[in-house]
Structure formats: C-alpha cells, structure tokens
Scaffold this active site. Sequence first.
Site, short mmCIF file in Angstrom:
data_model
loop_
_atom_site.label_atom_id
_atom_site.label_comp_id
_atom_site.label_asym_id
_atom_site.label_seq_id
_atom_site.Cartn_x
_atom_site.Cartn_y
_atom_site.Cartn_z
N GLY A 138 0.82 -1.21 0.00
CA GLY A 138 0.00 0.00 0.00
C GLY A 138 0.85 1.25 0.00
CG HIS A 194 -3.53 -4.40 1.76
ND1 HIS A 194 -2.82 -3.25 1.94
CD2 HIS A 194 -4.08 -4.29 0.52
CE1 HIS A 194 -2.94 -2.47 0.88
NE2 HIS A 194 -3.70 -3.09 0.01
CG HIS A 231 -11.17 -1.74 -3.91
ND1 HIS A 231 -9.85 -1.45 -4.18
CD2 HIS A 231 -11.44 -1.20 -2.70
CE1 HIS A 231 -9.34 -0.74 -3.18
NE2 HIS A 231 -10.29 -0.57 -2.26
#
Length: 285
Positions: A138, A194, A231
Amino acid sequence: MAAILPRTVCRAAEAALSLRSVPPRGAGHHVRSLGGVSAACCKAGAASVEFVPWHNGGGILHRAASVDPTAVVEAGAVVHSGAVLGKEVVVGSGAVVGPSVSIGNSTRIGYNVVLSNCSVGEFCTIHNGACIGQDGFGFFVDEDGQVKKKPQMLYARIGDHVEIGANTCVDRGSWRETMIGDHTKIDNLVQIGHNVVIGKCCMICGQVGIAGSATLGDYVTLGGRVAIRDHVSIVSKVRLAANSSVTKDIQKPGDYGGFPAVPINEWRRQTANLRLFSKKDGVKR
C-alpha cells in the site's frame, strides 16, 4: 540457528542453556506458568534472559509467551512475547511465531513459516515457507512526488481447518482485517493482498493472485493463475477457469473464464470465433 536468528537471540539462547537451573533476578511479581516455563516481570536493570529453551522439541520461547505443555516447538523455531500456542500445536524448525500471534489447537506450522500480526484457528496446516501477517503493498504519491507508505496496522485472521500451501503469502489488513474462512484450502505460491476477505470452503489453486480489498463469498473455486483485481466482489459458488482475470464484480453464481472473465459459454464462443477469424484464408465457417 545463526542463519535464522539475530546474534543477540542466539547468545540469549546459549545463556539460557547454561542458566536453566538459576531463576532470573527480580522475579517476584506477576509470575505465571507457561507450560513449564516461568515468565516474570523483572525489575529495571536486573539481569534476565528473555528467551528460554522449550522442553518439548528444542526450540526457544520468550518468557512472556503462553504455550500449552503439549505443544511442540522444534529446534531452530522461535516463539516471541505475547504469542499463544494451543494444545498439540507443532511449530517446525526455522519457523518464527511473532509477538501476540495466536495459534489454535492441533494446528501444524511447517518449516521456515513466518507468522506475524495474525491469528490461526484450530486444526490448520501451514506448509513450509508460508508468510502470514506481513504488511500489504500500500503506497501513494504525495504532492511532492514522493512515494509514501500507507499504514498497515490490522491483522490477518485464519479460520479453522484451513490449509495454506508452501510459499504462500497472506498480507495483514489496513482498513479492514484480512480474513480466510473455515475449511478453505489454498495451494502453493498464492498471493493474498491486504484487506481481502475469503469465505468458507473455498478452493484456491497455485499461483493465484488476489489484489487488495477483494471479497470472495463461500464455495468459490479459483483455477491456477487466476488474477483478481482490487476491490472486486465475487458472489458465493463461483468457479473460475485457469488463467482467468476478474476485472469487475461477479454477482451471479456459475462458471466463468477468460480475460476479462465472462460466463464460461460466452468465453468458449469468443475463443472459437477468435480461432476462426485468425485463419490465414480469412473465411469464416
């Protein structure tokens, strides 16, 4: 041992072997039994050996770890402070159980596995070389063009009866915890990013890559080298053919394949038409 532990820990282990019969100084308060190893909160400045050898297997434990007497910690394995090991847990040689990691009853941890920032349920098998609970990938670019790391502060939660293959990686969460449901089976060389949530009884074959924050329902099957975008949400009872790529939500159960993934019959028609159009004579049958 030196290959997997810092020199200071190796020295602590050697010191512990020579001082097993000598209780640590200042061990008058907050003493508790940890499966045959006494843990004590020592006074500041008092000499103390933090890691001690474990009687069952030859590994070493931090004094603040809580380990059931039936657990096996093999030679070369290390269990850090705050870790909890249940009944009949086996931790293989070279494995590292990080601080505050919990492992449920009858779970087997293979050689050179690294566990951090995670919990593992009961009756699980984690095969050699797997890594669970490390930071996810990230990052963001700030106003000055600098690449900055996003905080990765949450945990990875592994359910009961889960099997995770060799050299598979499961990242910890950032905005929600990474979760793998009960009875899910994961092959070798799988990457789970994650914040990923995987339901129960899923089957994930080798070299699958699941990007961050994806959500999989129950009874999902992923063939070899399936790729899932970040997502994306996949409903329960979906099966994806090998080498498929999921780029948007799948909202209906069934079989899918292709890039991007579409219902399996549509993918087969696309493949057949492509072969016909690519013929040298250009004539469509």
